[in-house]
Structures are given as structure tokens and as C-alpha cells.
Enzyme design. Structure first.
Site, PDB file in Angstrom:
ATOM      1  N   GLU A 173       0.820  -1.237   0.000  1.00 52.79           N
ATOM      2  CA  GLU A 173       0.000   0.000   0.000  1.00 52.79           C
ATOM      3  C   GLU A 173       0.843   1.272   0.000  1.00 52.79           C
ATOM      4  O   GLU A 173       0.647   2.166   0.830  1.00 52.79           O
ATOM      5  CB  GLU A 173      -0.964  -0.005   1.200  1.00 52.79           C
ATOM      6  CG  GLU A 173      -2.016  -1.071   1.100  1.00 52.79           C
ATOM      7  CD  GLU A 173      -3.154  -0.982   2.117  1.00 52.79           C
ATOM      8  OE1 GLU A 173      -3.046  -0.203   3.092  1.00 52.79           O
ATOM      9  OE2 GLU A 173      -4.145  -1.693   1.936  1.00 52.79           O
ATOM     10  N   GLU A 292      -5.665  -8.188  -0.459  1.00 50.84           N
ATOM     11  CA  GLU A 292      -6.369  -7.879   0.788  1.00 50.84           C
ATOM     12  C   GLU A 292      -7.825  -7.641   0.432  1.00 50.84           C
ATOM     13  O   GLU A 292      -8.135  -6.722  -0.336  1.00 50.84           O
ATOM     14  CB  GLU A 292      -5.780  -6.644   1.492  1.00 50.84           C
ATOM     15  CG  GLU A 292      -4.421  -6.892   2.104  1.00 50.84           C
ATOM     16  CD  GLU A 292      -3.933  -5.746   2.983  1.00 50.84           C
ATOM     17  OE1 GLU A 292      -4.759  -5.062   3.624  1.00 50.84           O
ATOM     18  OE2 GLU A 292      -2.708  -5.544   3.010  1.00 50.84           O
TER      19      GLU A 292
HETATM   20  O1  AHR Z   1      -5.329  -5.788   6.952  1.00 52.88           O
HETATM   21  C1  AHR Z   1      -5.115  -4.694   7.783  1.00 52.88           C
HETATM   22  C2  AHR Z   1      -4.355  -3.575   7.090  1.00 52.88           C
HETATM   23  O2  AHR Z   1      -5.131  -3.076   6.051  1.00 52.88           O
HETATM   24  C3  AHR Z   1      -3.062  -3.952   6.410  1.00 52.88           C
HETATM   25  O3  AHR Z   1      -1.984  -3.955   7.279  1.00 52.88           O
HETATM   26  C4  AHR Z   1      -2.896  -2.869   5.388  1.00 52.88           C
HETATM   27  O4  AHR Z   1      -2.169  -3.292   4.278  1.00 52.88           O
HETATM   28  C5  AHR Z   1      -4.320  -2.466   5.069  1.00 52.88           C
HETATM   29  O5  AHR Z   1      -4.490  -1.101   5.118  1.00 52.88           O
END
Ligand code: AHR
Length: 503
Positions: A173, A292
Site C-alpha cells: 500500500e 487484501e
Molecule cells: O489488513 C489490515 C491492514 O489493512 C493492512 O496492514 C494494510 O495493508 C491495510 O491497510
């Protein structure tokens, strides 16, 4: 009662289903590792300190490749801290989650846990506070057999065989201002291509994931993907997508249609990647690693959970411990439908996360482990969705939502496995209050019968599984499913997720 109709033809394939679509994610965050998967002294702990009750649940969940060790955590992580004799490993500040990282569990230990749960390792390198050199070091340590300083160090640390890590994320990210080492797209593109090229010189067989946007709502979304891919296209196999959904201000109708946003997100990133492909006159296709995705009540984390204070750096605090409802699980199941509908281009995905932290599995220190509501759509889809995803012809009524416009009341995907001849259909009814009668034309599948019919629904759509009542919610057999003259008829209750196995 609203009616919907679906036609399935096994000849119309979207694409093969890569097992990596059923991946997970373990971050050093809250009670995920410590007091989650690892708890020496727990009655079920094995000789290495892993909770075997959790191992059994992870196996039942059916998780393929697992992304590690973050997440935001990785952008401040020094991998060398987490290898070698445990008693010499430093305790470090984890700035991402305002915690203390003890480094008791590191690469070797986690790899051993992965062997027990039967999953592959996917590693992220730190491109936040670190850069190309450290990424190369970690790759040498992990994938070179021996005869160099770092590969021999791994052997000294007790691991003769290389870890052989295939998939690598180039940071995490990096478009997010909250990320340590956050960069603009130009700057990230430059360090990403430099690191990617160098890593390939070490191991040409690795697969690389470049960071896409943290969500489709980021102000730089779209432009970020284009710029980053213009820098890195030749050297990466994947661009990442991340998306989390929650019910905002009681807007259930929009929440139930969250997968519409995921569909559009995927299609936009595919279009952007293909635009860069055209600019580059390339024959190569860059696919999506949706590494994610989940339901996550981020507003609760921001307002309730966050740890702060110069003298307050707890080990394994309770963070992001969302307790999921039936409605959450229905949306979650729908997100899996969206991933499968795009199986031609989403060839890897990681449910964020696995244990305690926005997770399908919860644990109590010294106590039990249990399945959250979201466990069921994942485990059943992972088990039944085999072979190839199919193009469907779906006719369904629509309804209006504030966030996503006019959306279909029903969403669906089907899969077909030529080896076994079995098919599966995954369905959601997004109506908050009405049953839907669904007819499915299954004649082109030949003479099939309903082997399994699971529905997740409840009179109380906010029912949850908790420590006190860990089995309150579970899918039930949907007795309404029947086939007559090549037409399957089934009733989908309001706010429900359903899986059918046909064969
Ligand atoms: O999954 C929780 C967080 O969400 C992770 O660390 C990050 O990559 C995202 O913002």
C-alpha cells in the site's frame, strides 16, 4: 415473491480457477500471531508452540498461498531481526500498529507452521523504510541453496533447503499516506522496477506483485495504477488490489451490494493494465493479485481500538477483532463470487486476515478457537469451486442503492470441473426482506442431481458467533432445492448466501 433465472453452460468458461484465489494473509498485527496461531502453554499447543486447534481450523478453511508478514507492518520490518537464535532477537517498535514486536516468530517458524497447515508462503518485502538491497538479501536468504553468506546463514539457522518462495510483493500500500515510506506513483514506480529487475537477477522464476491502490476510493486511484505499471510492466506478473467493506450508518441495502463495487474495481484495474499493455505493445498480460479483501469495520478501529502513547507499546494487543454477523458473511460470500467471476484476471487473492484480526477464526488465550460467520462461505467455496469459472446468463430484478446505484437483487457464479464432472453454483439474495425464487437451467450440465445445498441465513441477520455462543450461526441444508426436467428450483431467503454442488 421476486423471481430470478440463471442459465449454466459448461462450455462458456471465464477461465480456469487458480487455487491461489483461495489465499490468506497473516500479518504481525494484534493477536494474530501471538495468542492467535502461536501460544506456547495453550492446552492444544504442539512442541513448537502452535495451537493445533487453530491449525485444524485453518486446514478446514482450505487456504492456499498465505501472504506474510504484512501489511502495514512490513513497511517498518527488518527481516534479519526475525531469524537466528530466538534469545538474541531484538524487541522492536512496530510503528504501524503501535505495538512491540518480539520477533519470537519469524521466517523459519512461520514456514514450519505453513507446512502444518498445508499452505504456500507469499512474502512481502519492505519498500517503506528499506529498499532494493534488503529485498535482495531476503531473497538470497530464502531462495539460494547455499554457498553464499546469506544462504549459508539460513543453513546455520537450521534450514538446509531453501524456502523457495515463489510470490513476492514489492512493498505494501505505498499509495497510502499512513504507510511508512509512502511515495507518489512516480517514485514508487522507480523503486519498484529497480527492485523487481534486481530480484529477477537473483531468481528469474519468482512472480512479482507491484502495489496497486489501497482502495478504489483513493484520490490517486487509476492514475496510480497507470503510472506504476508504466514503470514496471515488463518485470511484474501482478498488480495488487485491496478492498474492505462495512455497513455505513445502517445503510444495509448498499452494504449488501458491496460486491458491485468489487466488480467495478477489478474491471477498472484490468482496463488500466491492458491500456499500459497497449502502450508498451506488449504480449504479456499483467493479472490481479487481490491480496487484501474482507469486511472490516475500519471506522470502529479508528474510533475505538487504536493504541497510542509514548509509554504504551503493548505486545499483541486486541486490535481489529471484528465480530462478524450473518449479513457480513453474506457480503463476504458475495465478494468471493466477484473474485470467481473474474477468475481469468484475478489469479491470486488473499483474505485479510486469518486469525483474530478481521478473521474467520477467533481464539481466546488458554481457551477455545471458533469459526466466525465468514468462515463458512470461505471454506465451502474453497472446497467446491474447482476447475473453471463459467459465464452465466442471469436475469434478476434490481433495487436502488445509495452507494452503488441500481443493482441486481441476486448475484451468482458457477464453476465446472471437467475431471470430476461436478459443478457448483454460488448465490446471494441481497434483498433485506424478501425470499427470491430462483430457477436454474441446468440441462446443459447433463443429468445432474443436487449433491449439496448449503444456505447461510438467519431471522436475525446480525446474529454472530462469540466466545459465549460459538456455534450460534452455521449454514443449514436448503431443502427447497429440487430438479425437474433440467430446471433446478430453489428458494433463497432474504440476506442469504447459498452454495450448491451438482453432479
Ligand atoms: O489488513 C489490515 C491492514 O489493512 C493492512 O496492514 C494494510 O495493508 C491495510 O491497510
Amino acid at each position: 415473491m421476486p423471481e430470478a433465472h440463471l442459465t449454466i453452460d459448461p462450455h462458456f468458461a471465464v477461465g480456469p480457477i487458480d487455487r491461489r484465489l483461495f489465499g490468506g494473509f497473516v500479518e504481525h498485527l494484534g493477536r494474530h500471531v501471538y495468542d492467535g496461531i502461536y501460544e506456547p502453554g495453550h492446552p492444544t499447543a504442539d512442541e513448537e508452540g502452535w495451537r493445533t486447534d487453530v491449525i485444524e481450523l485453518v486446514r478446514e478453511l482450505g487456504v492456499d498461498t498465505i501472504r506474510y508478514p504484512g501489511g502495514n507492518f512490513v513497511s517498518g520490518f527488518r527481516w534479519e531481526d526475525s531469524v537466528g537464535p530466538r534469545e538474541q532477537r531484538p524487541r522492536r517498535l512496530d510503528l504501524a500498529w503501535h505495538s512491540t514486536e518480539t520477533n519470537e516468530v519469524g521466517l523459519h517458524e512461520f514456514s514450519s507452521w505453513l507446512e502444518k497447515v498445508g499452505s504456500e508462503l507469499m512474502l512481502a518485502v519492505n519498500l517503506g523504510t528499506r529498499g532494493t538491497a534488503e529485498a535482495l538479501d531476503l531473497l538470497e536468504y530464502s531462495n539460494i541453496a547455499g554457498g553464499t553468506a546469506l544462504s549459508d546463514l539460513r543453513r546455520e539457522h537450521g534450514r538446509d533447503r531453501p524456502f523457495g518462495v515463489k510470490m513476492w510483493c514489492l512493498g505494501n500500500e505505498m499509495d497510502g499516506p499512513w504507510q511508512l515510506g509512502h511515495r507518489n506513483a512516480e517514485d514508487y514506480g522507480k523503486i519498484a522496477i529497480q527492485t523487481a529487475r534486481a530480484m529477477r537477477q537473483v531468481d528469474p522464476d519468482i512472480e512479482l506483485v507491484v502495489c496497486g491502490s489501497s482502495s478504489a476510493q483513493m484520490p490517486t486511484f487509476g492514475e496510480w495504477e497507470r503510472t506504476v505499471l508504466e514503470h514496471t510492466y515488463e518485470a511484474v506478473e501482478f498488480i495488487s488490489c485491496h478492498a474492505y467493506y462495512e455497513e455505513y450508518d445502517g445503510d444495509l441495502d448498499s452494504f449488501l451490494a458491496s460486491a458491485v463495487n468489487m466488480d467495478r474495481f477489478i474491471e477498472t484495474v484490468v482496463a488500466t493494465a491492458d491500456h499500459v499493455k497497449a502502450l508498451k505493445k506488449s504480449d504479456k498480460t499483467v493479472n490481479i493479485s487481490f491480496d487484501e479483501w474482507n469486511v472490516w469495520y475500519i471506522t470502529r478501529f479508528e474510533n475505538v481500538d487504536k493504541v497510542a502513547g509514548l509509554d504504551n507499546w503493548p505486545v499483541a494487543p486486541r486490535l481489529l477483532e471484528d465480530v462478524y454477523s450473518v449479513a457480513d458473511a453474506v457480503v463476504f460470500g458475495n465478494l468471493m463470487i466477484s473474485l470467481l467471476k473474474h477468475a481469468d484476471r484475478v489469479t491470486s487473492a488473499s483474505l485479510a486476515q486469518l486469525v483474530n484480526v478481521i478473521a474467520p477464526i477467533m481464539t481466546e488465550p488458554g481457551g477455545p478457537a471458533w469459526r466466525q460467520t465468514t468462515f463458512f462461505p470461505f471454506s465451502i467455496t474453497s472446497r467446491l469451486a474447482r476447475g473453471k469459472a463459467l459465464e452465466l446468463k442471469l436475469d434478476a430484478p434490481t433495487y436502488a442503492t445509495d452507494r452503488h446505484g441500481e443493482v441486481p437483487l441476486v448475484d451468482a457464479v458457477a464453476t465446472h470441473d471437467e475431471e470430476t464432472g461436478q459443478s457448483a453454483v454460488f448465490l446471494v439474495n441481497r434483498s433485506a426482506d424478501e425470499d427470491v425464487t430462483l430457477t436454474i437451467d441446468v440441462a446443459r450440465l447433463g443429468h445432474v442431481s443436487v449433491l449439496e445445498a448449503h444456505t447461510l441465513s438467519d431471522d436475525d441477520i446480525y446474529a454472530r458467533n462469540t466466545l459465549e455462543d460459538p456455534e450460534r450461526v452455521a449454514p443449514h441444508q436448503n431443502g427447497s432445492a429440487s430438479i425437474d426436467s433440467g430446471v433446478l428450483t430453489i428458494t433463497l431467503p432474504p440476506v442469504s448466501w447459498t452454495a450448491l454442488a451438482l453432479g
